[in-house]
Design a protein around this motif. Structure first.
Motif, mmCIF file in Angstrom:
data_model
loop_
_atom_site.group_PDB
_atom_site.id
_atom_site.type_symbol
_atom_site.label_atom_id
_atom_site.label_comp_id
_atom_site.label_asym_id
_atom_site.label_seq_id
_atom_site.Cartn_x
_atom_site.Cartn_y
_atom_site.Cartn_z
ATOM 1 N N ALA A 77 40.856 35.996 43.951
ATOM 2 C CA ALA A 77 39.534 35.463 43.579
ATOM 3 C C ALA A 77 38.419 36.333 44.162
ATOM 4 O O ALA A 77 37.399 36.571 43.502
ATOM 5 C CB ALA A 77 39.386 34.025 44.053
ATOM 6 N N ASP A 78 38.607 36.809 45.394
ATOM 7 C CA ASP A 78 37.624 37.706 46.010
ATOM 8 C C ASP A 78 37.467 38.973 45.178
ATOM 9 O O ASP A 78 36.352 39.436 44.924
ATOM 10 C CB ASP A 78 38.052 38.107 47.430
ATOM 11 N N VAL A 79 38.585 39.523 44.778
ATOM 12 C CA VAL A 79 38.574 40.762 43.987
ATOM 13 C C VAL A 79 37.910 40.511 42.644
ATOM 14 O O VAL A 79 37.050 41.288 42.210
ATOM 15 C CB VAL A 79 40.005 41.320 43.804
ATOM 16 N N ALA A 80 38.266 39.414 41.994
ATOM 17 C CA ALA A 80 37.676 39.099 40.684
ATOM 18 C C ALA A 80 36.166 38.931 40.784
ATOM 19 O O ALA A 80 35.413 39.428 39.941
ATOM 20 C CB ALA A 80 38.318 37.837 40.110
ATOM 21 N N MET A 81 35.708 38.255 41.834
ATOM 22 C CA MET A 81 34.277 38.040 42.009
ATOM 23 C C MET A 81 33.543 39.363 42.249
ATOM 24 O O MET A 81 32.489 39.612 41.672
ATOM 25 C CB MET A 81 34.021 37.086 43.179
ATOM 26 N N ALA A 82 34.110 40.196 43.081
ATOM 27 C CA ALA A 82 33.476 41.488 43.369
ATOM 28 C C ALA A 82 33.414 42.356 42.121
ATOM 29 O O ALA A 82 32.392 43.000 41.852
ATOM 30 C CB ALA A 82 34.231 42.212 44.483
ATOM 31 N N LEU A 83 34.487 42.363 41.345
ATOM 32 C CA LEU A 83 34.497 43.168 40.129
ATOM 33 C C LEU A 83 33.539 42.609 39.076
ATOM 34 O O LEU A 83 32.915 43.370 38.324
ATOM 35 C CB LEU A 83 35.912 43.270 39.568
ATOM 36 N N GLN A 84 33.401 41.290 39.052
ATOM 37 C CA GLN A 84 32.434 40.681 38.128
ATOM 38 C C GLN A 84 31.012 41.050 38.538
ATOM 39 O O GLN A 84 30.167 41.353 37.695
ATOM 40 C CB GLN A 84 32.611 39.171 38.105
ATOM 41 N N TRP A 85 30.737 41.042 39.842
ATOM 42 C CA TRP A 85 29.431 41.473 40.340
ATOM 43 C C TRP A 85 29.161 42.915 39.920
ATOM 44 O O TRP A 85 28.096 43.255 39.444
ATOM 45 C CB TRP A 85 29.354 41.323 41.855
ATOM 46 N N ARG A 86 30.169 43.778 40.103
ATOM 47 C CA ARG A 86 30.012 45.191 39.749
ATOM 48 C C ARG A 86 29.696 45.353 38.261
ATOM 49 O O ARG A 86 28.811 46.125 37.889
ATOM 50 C CB ARG A 86 31.288 45.960 40.104
ATOM 51 N N ALA A 87 30.400 44.624 37.413
ATOM 52 C CA ALA A 87 30.168 44.715 35.970
ATOM 53 C C ALA A 87 28.764 44.221 35.624
ATOM 54 O O ALA A 87 28.055 44.840 34.823
ATOM 55 C CB ALA A 87 31.215 43.907 35.213
ATOM 56 N N THR A 112 20.990 45.086 46.744
ATOM 57 C CA THR A 112 22.202 45.433 45.996
ATOM 58 C C THR A 112 23.277 45.975 46.942
ATOM 59 O O THR A 112 24.444 45.591 46.850
ATOM 60 C CB THR A 112 21.878 46.469 44.902
ATOM 61 N N ILE A 113 22.892 46.819 47.847
ATOM 62 C CA ILE A 113 23.827 47.376 48.824
ATOM 63 C C ILE A 113 24.392 46.268 49.707
ATOM 64 O O ILE A 113 25.593 46.244 50.004
ATOM 65 C CB ILE A 113 23.152 48.487 49.661
ATOM 66 N N ARG A 114 23.531 45.317 50.115
ATOM 67 C CA ARG A 114 24.017 44.195 50.931
ATOM 68 C C ARG A 114 25.031 43.354 50.158
ATOM 69 O O ARG A 114 26.060 42.947 50.712
ATOM 70 C CB ARG A 114 22.850 43.318 51.400
ATOM 71 N N ALA A 115 24.753 43.087 48.882
ATOM 72 C CA ALA A 115 25.701 42.308 48.065
ATOM 73 C C ALA A 115 27.031 43.047 47.949
ATOM 74 O O ALA A 115 28.099 42.429 48.050
ATOM 75 C CB ALA A 115 25.113 42.040 46.685
ATOM 76 N N ASP A 116 26.979 44.360 47.743
ATOM 77 C CA ASP A 116 28.215 45.156 47.674
ATOM 78 C C ASP A 116 29.028 45.006 48.958
ATOM 79 O O ASP A 116 30.253 44.836 48.918
ATOM 80 C CB ASP A 116 27.906 46.643 47.464
ATOM 81 N N LYS A 117 28.347 45.047 50.100
ATOM 82 C CA LYS A 117 29.038 44.952 51.386
ATOM 83 C C LYS A 117 29.585 43.555 51.626
ATOM 84 O O LYS A 117 30.709 43.399 52.109
ATOM 85 C CB LYS A 117 28.095 45.360 52.521
ATOM 86 N N ILE A 118 28.807 42.532 51.302
ATOM 87 C CA ILE A 118 29.250 41.155 51.496
ATOM 88 C C ILE A 118 30.498 40.878 50.667
ATOM 89 O O ILE A 118 31.446 40.240 51.132
ATOM 90 C CB ILE A 118 28.125 40.161 51.142
ATOM 91 N N LEU A 119 30.508 41.369 49.434
ATOM 92 C CA LEU A 119 31.646 41.152 48.546
ATOM 93 C C LEU A 119 32.785 42.138 48.794
ATOM 94 O O LEU A 119 33.836 42.026 48.161
ATOM 95 C CB LEU A 119 31.189 41.247 47.084
ATOM 96 N N ARG A 120 32.552 43.094 49.701
ATOM 97 C CA ARG A 120 33.547 44.125 50.027
ATOM 98 C C ARG A 120 33.998 44.854 48.754
ATOM 99 O O ARG A 120 35.183 45.034 48.478
ATOM 100 C CB ARG A 120 34.716 43.495 50.784
ATOM 101 N N LEU A 121 33.001 45.245 47.985
ATOM 102 C CA LEU A 121 33.236 45.829 46.670
ATOM 103 C C LEU A 121 34.136 47.052 46.718
ATOM 104 O O LEU A 121 35.056 47.183 45.908
ATOM 105 C CB LEU A 121 31.899 46.174 45.995
ATOM 106 N N GLU A 122 33.914 47.939 47.657
ATOM 107 C CA GLU A 122 34.712 49.168 47.718
ATOM 108 C C GLU A 122 36.201 48.849 47.898
ATOM 109 O O GLU A 122 37.057 49.417 47.208
ATOM 110 C CB GLU A 122 34.210 50.061 48.855
ATOM 111 N N GLU A 123 36.492 47.916 48.801
ATOM 112 C CA GLU A 123 37.889 47.533 49.015
ATOM 113 C C GLU A 123 38.472 46.857 47.769
ATOM 114 O O GLU A 123 39.617 47.103 47.395
ATOM 115 C CB GLU A 123 38.004 46.589 50.207
ATOM 116 N N CYS A 124 37.679 45.997 47.138
ATOM 117 C CA CYS A 124 38.147 45.289 45.944
ATOM 118 C C CYS A 124 38.449 46.255 44.801
ATOM 119 O O CYS A 124 39.418 46.071 44.065
ATOM 120 C CB CYS A 124 37.117 44.250 45.510
ATOM 121 N N GLU A 125 37.648 47.286 44.673
ATOM 122 C CA GLU A 125 37.909 48.282 43.628
ATOM 123 C C GLU A 125 39.208 49.036 43.918
ATOM 124 O O GLU A 125 39.963 49.356 42.994
ATOM 125 C CB GLU A 125 36.729 49.237 43.492
ATOM 126 N N LYS A 126 39.476 49.297 45.195
ATOM 127 C CA LYS A 126 40.732 49.960 45.558
ATOM 128 C C LYS A 126 41.923 49.054 45.278
ATOM 129 O O LYS A 126 42.975 49.514 44.843
ATOM 130 C CB LYS A 126 40.710 50.388 47.024
#
Length: 102
Positions: free
Chosen positions: A86-96, A56-70
């Protein structure tokens, strides 16, 4: 994740034809002993929990989740860090999915 969440119920009904039991058979033979002596089913369960957390942590990093949330919060501009909408949308969809699933 399914195997981890359903393990308790499967144990209660005596089901041993599941991923955790199969992994246990594999690992106990080649792992030697666990933290408290002989490799146990709890050691296997704990290792699988750790592997799931790490994935899960690796997926967060690959998708750059923290940056996308910002970016989604307006604290950062995507073009400045090389992220598209699209990157942001994908990361936020992963988070949800991640948060909603568990």
């Amino acid at each position: 994740m399914n195997d981890i969440l359903s393990f308790h119920k499967e144990q209660l009904v005596g089901d041993t034809a599941n991923y955790i039991h199969l992994q246990h058979q594999t690992w106990k033979g080649g792992r030697g002993s666990g933290p408290l002596g002989e490799w146990t089913l709890l050691d296997t369960f704990s290792r699988l929990c750790d592997e799931t957390r790490d994935a899960t942590i690796r997926a967060d990093k690959i998708l750059r989740l923290e940056e996308c949330e910002k970016i989604a919060a307006g604290e950062l501009h995507g073009a400045n860090v090389g992220l598209s909408s699209a990157d942001v949308a994908m990361a936020l969809q992963w988070r949800a999915f991640r948060d909603g699933y568990v």
